[in-house]
Design an enzyme around this catalytic site. Structure first.
Site, PDB file in Angstrom:
ATOM      1  CB  ALA A  18       5.629  -3.043  -1.331  1.00 51.37           C
ATOM      2  N   GLY A  25       0.288   3.903  -5.640  1.00 50.07           N
ATOM      3  CA  GLY A  25       0.612   3.084  -4.471  1.00 50.07           C
ATOM      4  C   GLY A  25       0.615   1.617  -4.801  1.00 50.07           C
ATOM      5  CG  ASN A  26       2.808  -1.006  -2.793  1.00 47.93           C
ATOM      6  OD1 ASN A  26       2.482  -1.533  -1.739  1.00 47.93           O
ATOM      7  ND2 ASN A  26       3.845  -0.163  -2.883  1.00 47.93           N
ATOM      8  NE  ARG A  27      -4.253  -4.958  -5.780  1.00 49.18           N
ATOM      9  CZ  ARG A  27      -5.448  -4.383  -5.867  1.00 49.18           C
ATOM     10  NH1 ARG A  27      -6.123  -4.083  -4.782  1.00 49.18           N
ATOM     11  NH2 ARG A  27      -5.964  -4.117  -7.044  1.00 49.18           N
ATOM     12  CB  SER A  28       2.571  -3.532   0.777  1.00 47.09           C
ATOM     13  OG  SER A  28       3.109  -3.906   2.016  1.00 47.09           O
TER      14      SER A  28
END
Ligand code: C5P
Length: 412
Positions: free
Chosen positions: A284, A217-220
């Site tokens: 994102a 995943g990502n931090r968005s």
């Protein structure tokens, strides 16, 4: 230091009046001065002492009190914004007719401040032709109508008519106030300028499954995308939000499609794109996903000391939507980059807008170092907007809501 604005919160007689306390609280904590006008019926649902304590001001109800101060007009004249939450079917009817048989009605008629209303009633009342006609009149006057959402009603039933969540009412109200302030006093700019526009927004960060419990995943957090949705709603647009794993509440009155992975977002955006005048890809999206998703949990006993993942490329949703765009459709992309040099950051943005084929690209720096995050997950943002030629058309920094409004100015 910002100067306090005066917000008049009108509370009318519906059970959702108890939630108005949270709205008043949020405005006070935001540093605004709040004056509550509660109707007699509202005070059957929520107590005056509660509203006085939370608003830190006397609560007025009676038209015939404070006559020597000409209170029935002074409150309205001093308001920067009037928010009516909840707005019952009866109060909406009175508003449409311009009735002034109580203090709230007088205050509204005596004010030139923008008006935001949050309807709350049972589905049958919301769908009644009388209410539908009254709401149409209010929209034509430039009044911002937030909600209602679809969900649980007072009894055991569910449907349209549930008051929008306090967070969204507050966010939309502050967006209206900010726009009014930036356009100058008495300006008509808070009038919804996106009325009739259909805006499709993606928000959040995708998750690419590795096995049933793990993902890449990502931090968005989705905050900028949700702020865009709320600001577009405040400006009168019909908004569809494709939301991936948001860390912020989804507004119940915005049509929302929940997705998780890039492929799900691709499908949802492709389906919704045909009905949109404007598309904003604020999400994102993972560029790659695991080639295979393990059926059961990956176990270290089976894998050993190193685990190699084979990843395959995800479709570029923005580039695809841009290539397939309908005539007149406007498409805005985002470029979240970790580059610290401002010129290099712009150069990356200029190359990206050519690759993506969108009309505008919102460039912002993101990063995560020693526990502090820039851009992703924060309350504020700083962006530079490029057009198709790579020219800077807008620069904005501040709250994600104010940045959202600067971006929406491009389509207004
Ligand atoms: O290529 P990059 O991820 O930097 O581009 C960012 C922009 O492209 C964002 O608007 C993002 O929503 C979009 N994007 C996309 N599909 C992908 C990757 C990014 O639409 N697979």
């Amino acid at each position: 230091m910002k100067t306090a604005r005066t917000i008049v919160v009108g509370i009318t007689g519906g059970i959702a009046a108890y939630k108005a306390v949270s709205i008043v609280r949020a405005f006070v904590l935001n540093g605004d001065s709040v004056h509550v006008i509660a109707t007699e019926a509202a005070l059957r649902f929520v107590g005056k002492p509660t509203l006085e304590a939370i608003s830190r001001n006397p609560v007025h109800t009676d038209l015939y009190e404070g006559v020597s101060e000409v209170r029935h007009v002074t409150i309205g004249q001093g308001a920067d914004l009037i928010v009516i939450a909840p707005a019952t079917a009866n109060s909406i009817a009175k508003l449409a007719a311009g009735l002034a048989d109580d203090l709230l009605g007088n205050t509204i008629l005596a004010s030139t401040a923008p008006l935001v209303i949050a309807p709350a009633m049972h589905t049958e009342m919301w769908n009644n032709p009388a209410t539908v006609a009254n709401v149409t009149v209010l929209r034509s006057r430039g009044i911002t109508i937030v909600g209602p959402g679809v969900g649980r009603l007072t009894g055991t039933d569910s449907g349209a008519g549930r008051m929008e969540e306090p967070e969204t009412i507050v966010a939309v109200s502050l967006a209206v106030l900010d726009r009014q302030a930036s356009a100058g006093e008495g300006a008509a700019s808070a009038v919804p300028d996106l009325a009739g526009r259909r805006v499709l927004i993606s928000a959040g960060g995708t998750r690419e499954a590795l096995d049933p419990v793990r993902f890449l995943g990502n931090r968005s957090s989705g905050k900028q995308g949700v702020a865009l949705a709320q600001a577009a709603l405040a400006r009168g647009a019909t908004v569809t939000l494709v939301a991936a794993n948001l860390e912020v509440p989804v507004p119940t009155s915005i049509t929302t499609v929940l997705v998780s992975s890039a492929l799900e977002m691709h499908e949802a955006m492709s389906l919704a794109a045909a009905a949109a005048d404007v598309i904003i890809m604020a999400a994102a999206v993972a560029d790659y996903r695991p080639k295979t998703v393990q059926r059961g949990k990956i176990k270290k006993e089976d894998v050993g000391d190193t685990l190699s993942l084979e990843l395959v490329k995800n479709p570029d949703i923005l580039a695809g939507l841009s290539a397939a765009r309908a005539p007149g459709q406007l498409i805005i992309g985002f470029a979240a980059e970790t580059e610290t040099d401002a010129e290099q950051l712009l150069a990356l943005g200029r190359a990206k807008i050519v690759r993506k084929g969108c009309d505008y690209l919102v460039v912002n720096r993101v990063g995560h170092a020693s526990g502090s995050t820039v851009g992703f997950g924060t309350e504020r943002n700083a962006v530079t907007v490029l057009d198709r030629h790579g020219d800077i058309v807008n620069e904005a920094s501040g709250s994600k809501m104010s940045v959202a409004n600067c971006i929406l100015d491009l389509i207004g």
